[in-house]
Write an enzyme that holds these catalytic residues in place. Structure first.
Site, PDB file in Angstrom:
ATOM      1  N   PRO A  69      -4.027  -3.717  -1.211  1.00 22.87           N
ATOM      2  CA  PRO A  69      -4.051  -2.964  -2.464  1.00 22.87           C
ATOM      3  C   PRO A  69      -5.265  -2.025  -2.461  1.00 22.87           C
ATOM      4  CG  PRO A  69      -4.481  -5.318  -2.834  1.00 22.87           C
ATOM      5  CD  PRO A  69      -4.184  -5.160  -1.384  1.00 22.87           C
ATOM      6  N   HIS A  70      -5.043  -0.754  -2.786  1.00 22.45           N
ATOM      7  CA  HIS A  70      -6.151   0.189  -2.669  1.00 22.45           C
ATOM      8  C   HIS A  70      -5.966   1.364  -3.610  1.00 22.45           C
ATOM      9  CE1 HIS A  70      -3.072   1.848   0.096  1.00 22.45           C
ATOM     10  NE2 HIS A  70      -3.526   3.002  -0.330  1.00 22.45           N
ATOM     11  N   GLY A  71      -7.062   2.121  -3.816  1.00 16.83           N
ATOM     12  CA  GLY A  71      -6.969   3.331  -4.605  1.00 16.83           C
ATOM     13  C   GLY A  71      -8.341   3.866  -4.926  1.00 16.83           C
TER      14      GLY A  71
END
Lengths: 153, 114
Positions: A69-71
């Protein structure tokens, strides 16, 4: 840039050895709580909104049993990497339907100075292609041995 | 935090995500790592939903700033507006301004304390 450089963005406080959640949104919430507890970040709502939107773009569970999960978000001032594991496994909507047991959550500010964020993501996704390494990482007893295994692998 | 500011921050984050997904080079890099970026239409719909939550005056001001500067909301780090690097008065962080949307007195961008 190498694994040692990637590990500079994490810490023992950002290591969750066994998530309690088994569903996707609850797992994201638990990891965001871990991030807030281990860093100066306070805006959990913005983090969760961004991560949920990213998952709606496409699940970040991209390898058997592992998700990233990334951003990027205004809510943080620098790159943070949280590591989490789940013995029971989380339904993270992987394309192959498998449960996810290993997580690397990367949260970066909007400006990615030195491309650290995208390079870290590339290094970790590449490392996690190694099945034996993934299995070793699930069995390490603590943060230090996890990092040692990641560097050896 | 002011609820409208929360929406503005989320909107800017979302617009950045959409922009990255539409950037061929960046999208290709992510796809090479194994990521699927097939949900772009859903993100655009989510963006419309967020915009609908904004007061018209905030929405219009956000769009004008975005057109002018590329980014409408900027962080304040070390008392500096990270849009134009001018000093932000310390009075801006007082209790009386806690629930307000504040703008840089120099460039007009919307300020956010991360």
């Amino acid at each position: 840039m190498d694994v040692l450089d990637v590990l500079k963005h994490t810490s023992p406080e950002l290591f969750l050895p066994d998530l309690k959640a088994t569903r996707k949104h609850a797992a994201l919430e638990e990891m965001v709580e871990g991030l807030v507890a281990g860093t100066p970040i306070t805006n959990r709502e913005t983090l969760l909104q961004m991560l949920t939107a990213r998952e709606n773009l496409g699940s970040t569970a991209v390898g058997p049993g592992v998700a990233f999960p990334h951003g990027r978000t205004l809510a943080v001032q620098k790159l943070h990497i949280l590591i989490a594991r789940s013995r029971a496994g989380v339904d993270f909507e992987a394309e192959d339907g498998s449960l996810t047991r290993l997580f690397f959550m990367l949260i970066a500010p909007p400006q990615d100075s030195g491309h650290q964020y995208i390079k870290s993501l590339a290094i970790l996704t590449d490392k996690m292609q190694d099945t034996e390494l993934r299995d070793r990482l699930l069995e390490t007893p603590d943060y230090d041995s996890f990092c040692a295994a990641l560097m050896e692998g | 935090m002011n609820p409208q500011l929360q929406v503005l921050v989320a909107l800017q984050d979302l617009e950045q995500m959409i922009k990255d997904a539409e950037d061929q080079e960046k999208a290709h890099q992510l796809e090479e790592m194994g990521f699927n970026l097939g949900g772009l239409d859903g993100l655009k719909k989510a963006k419309e939903d967020l915009e609908a939550k904004l007061d018209p005056r905030h929405r219009n001001y956000y769009r004008r700033l975005k057109q002018r500067f590329g980014h409408a909301v900027v962080p304040v780090i070390g008392n500096l507006c990270m849009g134009c690097f001018s000093n932000i008065p310390s009075s801006f962080t007082s209790v009386t301004h806690e629930n307000k949307i504040l703008h840089c007195e120099n460039c007009g961008r919307i300020l956010y304390w991360p």
